[in-house]
Design a protein around this motif. Structure first.
Motif, mmCIF file in Angstrom:
data_model
loop_
_atom_site.group_PDB
_atom_site.id
_atom_site.type_symbol
_atom_site.label_atom_id
_atom_site.label_comp_id
_atom_site.label_asym_id
_atom_site.label_seq_id
_atom_site.Cartn_x
_atom_site.Cartn_y
_atom_site.Cartn_z
ATOM 1 N N LEU A 66 71.482 -14.727 104.652
ATOM 2 C CA LEU A 66 70.423 -14.068 103.871
ATOM 3 C C LEU A 66 70.595 -12.556 103.886
ATOM 4 O O LEU A 66 70.421 -11.898 102.848
ATOM 5 N N ARG A 67 70.929 -11.990 105.048
ATOM 6 C CA ARG A 67 71.163 -10.539 105.130
ATOM 7 C C ARG A 67 72.333 -10.139 104.236
ATOM 8 O O ARG A 67 72.274 -9.130 103.532
ATOM 9 N N VAL A 80 72.955 -8.070 96.758
ATOM 10 C CA VAL A 80 72.014 -7.820 95.656
ATOM 11 C C VAL A 80 71.721 -6.322 95.551
ATOM 12 O O VAL A 80 71.708 -5.758 94.455
ATOM 13 N N ALA A 81 71.523 -5.664 96.684
ATOM 14 C CA ALA A 81 71.242 -4.222 96.672
ATOM 15 C C ALA A 81 72.418 -3.449 96.090
ATOM 16 O O ALA A 81 72.227 -2.521 95.290
ATOM 17 N N VAL A 82 73.623 -3.835 96.446
ATOM 18 C CA VAL A 82 74.811 -3.163 95.914
ATOM 19 C C VAL A 82 74.912 -3.386 94.406
ATOM 20 O O VAL A 82 75.203 -2.458 93.648
ATOM 21 N N GLU A 83 74.650 -4.618 93.972
ATOM 22 C CA GLU A 83 74.709 -4.909 92.539
ATOM 23 C C GLU A 83 73.639 -4.128 91.778
ATOM 24 O O GLU A 83 73.891 -3.605 90.691
ATOM 25 N N GLU A 84 72.451 -4.015 92.349
ATOM 26 C CA GLU A 84 71.391 -3.228 91.701
ATOM 27 C C GLU A 84 71.802 -1.763 91.591
ATOM 28 O O GLU A 84 71.562 -1.122 90.570
ATOM 29 N N ASP A 85 72.426 -1.237 92.650
ATOM 30 C CA ASP A 85 72.913 0.141 92.605
ATOM 31 C C ASP A 85 73.985 0.313 91.527
ATOM 32 O O ASP A 85 74.002 1.295 90.790
ATOM 33 N N ARG A 86 74.895 -0.667 91.433
ATOM 34 C CA ARG A 86 75.963 -0.597 90.433
ATOM 35 C C ARG A 86 75.369 -0.582 89.020
ATOM 36 O O ARG A 86 75.759 0.229 88.186
#
Length: 95
Positions: free
Chosen positions: A53-54, A60-66
């Protein structure tokens, strides 16, 4: 496979439920009055799921930043992070 037991089973058959969780690596769902109440699982399986999960949250956070146009990490940085994540998951299986 999903294992479902009445909540009274945990009091009467703790060792059996504990062994089932350890052998299968799957959670056991406990019901109370026919409704879902609790989930019981092996601590190693729990730690492995938490690690996954981590990792997913980080991805997901990296993809949102991208998507937002933020500068990403280098391939070497990503490879290093993936090696750490895989090691965490494998260490969780060995416990």
């Amino acid at each position: 496979m999903m294992y479902i037991k009445p909540s009274a089973a945990i009091r009467k058959n703790y060792n059996q439920i504990s062994e089932m969780c350890k052998e299968t690596g799957e959670p056991v769902y406990l019901t109370k009055n026919g409704e879902g109440d609790l989930v019981v699982m092996d601590i190693v399986a729990f730690a492995r799921r938490e690690s996954m999960l981590r990792l997913r949250e980080n991805l997901v956070a990296v993809e949102e930043d991208r998507i937002a146009g933020k500068r990403g990490a280098s391939i070497d940085d990503v490879a290093s992070l993936m090696q750490i994540a895989v090691k965490e998951v494998l260490d969780g299986k060995r416990r």
